[in-house]
Scaffold this active site. Structure first.
Site, mmCIF file in Angstrom:
data_model
loop_
_atom_site.group_PDB
_atom_site.id
_atom_site.type_symbol
_atom_site.label_atom_id
_atom_site.label_comp_id
_atom_site.label_asym_id
_atom_site.label_seq_id
_atom_site.Cartn_x
_atom_site.Cartn_y
_atom_site.Cartn_z
ATOM 1 N N TRP A 92 37.966 47.787 56.750
ATOM 2 C CA TRP A 92 37.846 46.677 55.822
ATOM 3 C C TRP A 92 38.177 45.367 56.514
ATOM 4 O O TRP A 92 39.020 45.297 57.391
ATOM 5 C CB TRP A 92 38.792 46.865 54.634
ATOM 6 C CG TRP A 92 38.483 48.050 53.801
ATOM 7 C CD1 TRP A 92 39.161 49.238 53.772
ATOM 8 C CD2 TRP A 92 37.410 48.200 52.858
ATOM 9 N NE1 TRP A 92 38.573 50.094 52.880
ATOM 10 C CE2 TRP A 92 37.500 49.489 52.300
ATOM 11 C CE3 TRP A 92 36.378 47.368 52.438
ATOM 12 C CZ2 TRP A 92 36.621 49.958 51.345
ATOM 13 C CZ3 TRP A 92 35.492 47.842 51.482
ATOM 14 C CH2 TRP A 92 35.614 49.115 50.950
ATOM 15 N N ILE A 139 37.284 50.607 46.730
ATOM 16 C CA ILE A 139 38.108 49.444 46.423
ATOM 17 C C ILE A 139 38.592 48.815 47.732
ATOM 18 O O ILE A 139 39.196 49.494 48.562
ATOM 19 C CB ILE A 139 39.335 49.848 45.580
ATOM 20 C CG1 ILE A 139 38.896 50.591 44.312
ATOM 21 C CG2 ILE A 139 40.179 48.628 45.241
ATOM 22 C CD1 ILE A 139 40.035 51.328 43.614
ATOM 23 N N CYS A 140 38.333 47.541 47.889
ATOM 24 C CA CYS A 140 38.804 46.805 49.059
ATOM 25 C C CYS A 140 40.168 46.204 48.708
ATOM 26 O O CYS A 140 40.262 45.156 48.084
ATOM 27 C CB CYS A 140 37.793 45.721 49.430
ATOM 28 S SG CYS A 140 38.258 44.763 50.883
ATOM 29 N N LEU A 141 41.227 46.934 49.067
ATOM 30 C CA LEU A 141 42.595 46.534 48.746
ATOM 31 C C LEU A 141 43.477 46.983 49.909
ATOM 32 O O LEU A 141 43.544 48.172 50.216
ATOM 33 C CB LEU A 141 43.031 47.190 47.427
ATOM 34 C CG LEU A 141 44.394 46.835 46.868
ATOM 35 C CD1 LEU A 141 44.471 45.350 46.506
ATOM 36 C CD2 LEU A 141 44.693 47.683 45.638
ATOM 37 N N HIS A 198 35.985 42.895 44.614
ATOM 38 C CA HIS A 198 36.590 43.809 45.581
ATOM 39 C C HIS A 198 36.333 45.273 45.255
ATOM 40 O O HIS A 198 36.984 46.159 45.819
ATOM 41 C CB HIS A 198 38.094 43.564 45.686
ATOM 42 C CG HIS A 198 38.429 42.203 46.219
ATOM 43 N ND1 HIS A 198 39.651 41.632 46.061
ATOM 44 C CD2 HIS A 198 37.686 41.292 46.892
ATOM 45 C CE1 HIS A 198 39.660 40.425 46.610
ATOM 46 N NE2 HIS A 198 38.477 40.203 47.119
#
Length: 151
Positions: free
Chosen positions: A144, A90-92, A83
């Site tokens: 995202w 950051i893919c959060l 991620h």
């Protein structure tokens, strides 16, 4: 603007006095501005990232805490994680659509530590090369697609 600065001062003190495990505020980063912080991070013991050192960059808009901070890894060592893109993005979900003003810098730090600590396989996201070539410099401008919560 005043409420944003008051909130950031409160969170700054909290991070200085009671940082999450493995996290330390880079004091130099806040000497000239309160709207951009660098947090030094160390990989948690017993994880794939144990002993590794990272840096998180936090940028706060004048709408904070109603608008989430821009958060990304920066510096020489970007963690290899499903991620985390090689440019530090950051893919959060809590950094974008699941953000709430009830969250804080400390809660974001804890989420990132948790994300790294639960990782079972060090690898980049499958679309890393394409994303890094085509993305906006601000990860908050990315739409995202949250499709994997296994790591």
């Amino acid at each position: 603007m005043a409420s944003m600065q008051k909130r950031l001062q409160k969170e700054l003190l909290a991070l200085q006095n009671d940082p999450p495990p493995g996290m330390t505020l880079n004091e130099k980063s806040v000497q000239n501005t309160i709207t951009q912080w660098i947090v030094d991070m160390e990989g948690a013991p017993g994880t794939l990232y144990e002993g590794e050192k990272f840096q998180l960059l936090f940028k706060f808009s004048s709408r904070y805490p109603f608008d989430s901070p821009q958060v990304m890894f920066t510096g020489e060592n970007i963690p290899v994680h499903p991620h985390v893109y090689s440019n530090g993005h950051i893919c959060l979900s809590i950094l974008t659509e699941d953000w709430s003003p009830a969250l804080s810098v400390q809660s974001v730090c804890l989420s990132i530590i948790s994300m790294l600590s639960s990782c079972k396989d060090k690898r980049r996201p499958p679309d890393n090369s394409f994303y890094v070539r085509t993305c906006n410099k601000n990860p908050k401008k990315t739409k995202w697609w949250y499709h994997d919560d296994t790591c």
